[in-house]
Design an enzyme around this catalytic site. Structure first.
Site, PDB file in Angstrom:
ATOM      1  N   SER A  40       0.574  -1.313  -0.303  1.00 33.33           N
ATOM      2  CA  SER A  40       0.048   0.007  -0.013  1.00 33.33           C
ATOM      3  C   SER A  40       0.493   1.065  -0.130  1.00 33.33           C
ATOM      4  CB  SER A  40      -0.520   0.333   1.313  1.00 33.33           C
ATOM      5  OG  SER A  40      -1.549  -1.091   1.268  1.00 33.33           O
ATOM      6  N   SER A  41       1.802   1.296   0.279  1.00 36.48           N
ATOM      7  CA  SER A  41       2.634   2.328   1.145  1.00 36.48           C
ATOM      8  C   SER A  41       3.362   2.564  -0.411  1.00 36.48           C
ATOM      9  CB  SER A  41       3.836   2.329   2.309  1.00 36.48           C
ATOM     10  OG  SER A  41       3.064   1.504   3.397  1.00 36.48           O
ATOM     11  N   TYR A 130      -2.500 -10.521   4.629  1.00 31.07           N
ATOM     12  CA  TYR A 130      -2.680  -9.247   5.307  1.00 31.07           C
ATOM     13  C   TYR A 130      -4.385  -9.015   5.492  1.00 31.07           C
ATOM     14  CZ  TYR A 130      -0.689  -4.426   3.891  1.00 31.07           C
ATOM     15  OH  TYR A 130      -0.671  -2.965   4.145  1.00 31.07           O
ATOM     16  N   LYS A 158      -0.028 -10.332   8.411  1.00 34.43           N
ATOM     17  CA  LYS A 158       0.726  -8.212   8.358  1.00 34.43           C
ATOM     18  C   LYS A 158      -0.518  -7.972   8.877  1.00 34.43           C
ATOM     19  CE  LYS A 158       2.149  -4.294   5.686  1.00 34.43           C
ATOM     20  NZ  LYS A 158       1.347  -3.688   6.189  1.00 34.43           N
ATOM     21  N   THR A 160      -3.232  -5.359  10.294  1.00 36.26           N
ATOM     22  CA  THR A 160      -2.752  -3.862  10.145  1.00 36.26           C
ATOM     23  C   THR A 160      -4.457  -3.021  10.520  1.00 36.26           C
ATOM     24  OG1 THR A 160      -0.736  -4.089   8.301  1.00 36.26           O
ATOM     25  CG2 THR A 160      -2.145  -1.426   8.443  1.00 36.26           C
ATOM     26  N   GLY A 182       1.128  -4.139  11.885  1.00 40.45           N
ATOM     27  CA  GLY A 182       1.217  -2.977   9.857  1.00 40.45           C
ATOM     28  C   GLY A 182       0.301  -1.585  10.642  1.00 40.45           C
ATOM     29  N   ASP A 184       2.294   1.531  12.338  1.00 43.34           N
ATOM     30  CA  ASP A 184       3.313   1.890  13.039  1.00 43.34           C
ATOM     31  C   ASP A 184       3.422   2.721  14.001  1.00 43.34           C
ATOM     32  OD1 ASP A 184       3.456   1.101  10.765  1.00 43.34           O
ATOM     33  OD2 ASP A 184       4.638   3.397   9.690  1.00 43.34           O
ATOM     34  N   GLU A 185       2.015   3.531  14.809  1.00 47.99           N
ATOM     35  CA  GLU A 185       1.805   4.365  15.317  1.00 47.99           C
ATOM     36  C   GLU A 185       1.191   3.708  17.099  1.00 47.99           C
ATOM     37  OE1 GLU A 185       0.779   4.883  12.992  1.00 47.99           O
ATOM     38  OE2 GLU A 185      -1.926   4.906  12.764  1.00 47.99           O
TER      39      GLU A 185
HETATM   40  C1  NAY Z   1       1.792  -1.311   3.185  1.00 44.27           C
HETATM   41  O1  NAY Z   1       2.630  -1.409   2.077  1.00 44.27           O
HETATM   42  O2  NAY Z   1       0.865  -2.275   2.519  1.00 44.27           O
HETATM   43  C2  NAY Z   1       1.235  -0.374   4.303  1.00 44.27           C
HETATM   44  O3  NAY Z   1       2.463   0.138   5.099  1.00 44.27           O
HETATM   45  C3  NAY Z   1       0.626  -0.627   5.404  1.00 44.27           C
HETATM   46  C4  NAY Z   1       0.835  -0.461   6.968  1.00 44.27           C
HETATM   47  C5  NAY Z   1       0.585   1.541   6.946  1.00 44.27           C
HETATM   48  N1  NAY Z   1      -1.074   0.705   6.879  1.00 44.27           N
HETATM   49  C6  NAY Z   1      -1.582   1.786   5.889  1.00 44.27           C
HETATM   50  C7  NAY Z   1      -3.065   2.204   5.759  1.00 44.27           C
HETATM   51  O4  NAY Z   1      -1.396   2.408   4.945  1.00 44.27           O
HETATM   52  O5  NAY Z   1       2.211   2.154   7.712  1.00 44.27           O
HETATM   53  C8  NAY Z   1       0.881   2.055   7.855  1.00 44.27           C
HETATM   54  C9  NAY Z   1       0.548   3.944   8.263  1.00 44.27           C
HETATM   55  O6  NAY Z   1       0.391   3.808   6.924  1.00 44.27           O
HETATM   56  C10 NAY Z   1       1.479   4.314   9.172  1.00 44.27           C
HETATM   57  O7  NAY Z   1       0.668   3.586  10.814  1.00 44.27           O
HETATM   58  C11 NAY Z   1       0.039   5.447   9.554  1.00 44.27           C
HETATM   59  O8  NAY Z   1      -0.703   5.068  10.067  1.00 44.27           O
END
Ligand code: NAY
Length: 287
Positions: A40-41, A130, A158, A160, A182, A184-185
């Site tokens: 997703s990132s 996931y 994973k 999230t 998943g 981070d915070e």
């Molecule tokens: C990915 O690339 O699949 C992810 O990074 C998923 C994890 C991220 N979740 C989302 C919903 O994007 O790192 C988290 C998220 O960006 C972070 O905790 C900030 O909310």
């Protein structure tokens, strides 16, 4: 701990191998165990399969000799594309696969199961399921997750989702599987319940911080884990104002990593994203 790797795009929004290398070079210096590529990132929901295949190659070429573990995310709305991505990842030498459940349509539990069954059988690579209701629109039922983790080649998940009770129940039912958290915070909160690691967006920038959070949890130093987690929270708070991925790219610009914009229609939620990132990164705790 794995960075959910971002994607380098040209100013016109095309996949840009050089900008991808710029991102990789920075992230590879964060002391993380590995990279989660094409998730997703990485804006995978906005990229074509050919671009994702090209990205797998560029990342592998830059990271293979560094000893970094590489997980290819291959979850596409359709199984054929996922298998194509998975097979190339295996051929290149990636260590593992991960995939979102099929999305874009309201697939039934059996369709989701059939997707993972076929994907797991398509290569010899270990597969990480996931759970991310934010992307798929629905949490998968606990019993389905238990069944998915029983599939051959499926080694873990994973997770999230903020549903940490479900997380613990799943760990109890599948104690031998790997659990990556998943969000981070709140990584430290999941860490209290037991994790094998984390995979996240903000690890691209603050990888060392998350390695330290994880070490503090493992050393049962909860005060330190909490203090470090607060640093992550301060950063994520600003990121949610700017939009997560546009904000991350703004942060990279601020520290001098040329990575380009996010792909349309994804755009910063505010006009001053770079300034907000400059301000938060100037705070002494966020480095
Ligand atoms: C990915 O690339 O699949 C992810 O990074 C998923 C994890 C991220 N979740 C989302 C919903 O994007 O790192 C988290 C998220 O960006 C972070 O905790 C900030 O909310």
């Amino acid at each position: 701990m794995y960075a959910a790797l971002m994607t380098g795009l040209s100013d016109a929004g095309e996949f840009d191998p050089q900008r991808q290398r710029n991102i990789n070079d920075y992230v590879l210096r964060q002391g993380l165990a590995g990279l989660y590529v094409g998730g997703s990132s990485g804006e995978s929901g906005l990229l074509t399969v050919d671009e994702l295949l090209a990205q797998q190659e560029v990342v592998f070429a830059g990271a293979a000799s560094t000893g970094t573990r590489l997980i290819a995310h291959v979850g596409m709305p359709n199984l054929r594309d996922s298998i194509r991505l998975a097979r190339q990842a295996q051929k290149l030498g990636y260590h593992a696969l991960s995939a979102l459940p099929p999305h874009s349509y309201p697939f039934s539990d059996e369709e989701v199961f059939g997707y993972y069954q076929a994907l797991a059988a398509a290569t010899e690579l270990p597969l990480i399921v996931y759970e991310i209701p934010l992307r798929t629109g629905r949490p998968l039922p606990l019993d389905l997750l238990v069944r998915l983790l029983d599939l051959g080649n499926v080694v873990g998940i994973k997770f999230t989702s903020t549903d940490l009770f479900k997380y613990s129940l799943l760990r109890k039912r599948q104690p031998d599987k790997l659990f990556y958290y998943g969000f981070d915070e709140i990584y430290a909160a999941a860490g209290m319940l037991g994790t094998d690691g984390g995979i996240g967006t903000t690890y691209n920038l603050l990888g060392r911080l998350y390695v330290a959070v994880d070490q503090a949890i493992r050393a049962a130093d909860l005060e330190r884990a909490k203090t470090l987690q607060m640093v992550s929270q301060d950063f994520v708070e600003v990121l949610l104002e700017t939009g997560v991925l546009p904000g991350m790219k703004a942060a990279f610009r601020v520290i001098g990593v040329d990575c380009g914009p996010t792909r349309a229609p994804m755009a910063p939620a505010v006009a001053d994203a770079d300034d907000r990132m400059r301000a938060v990164l100037a705070r002494p705790a966020v480095k």
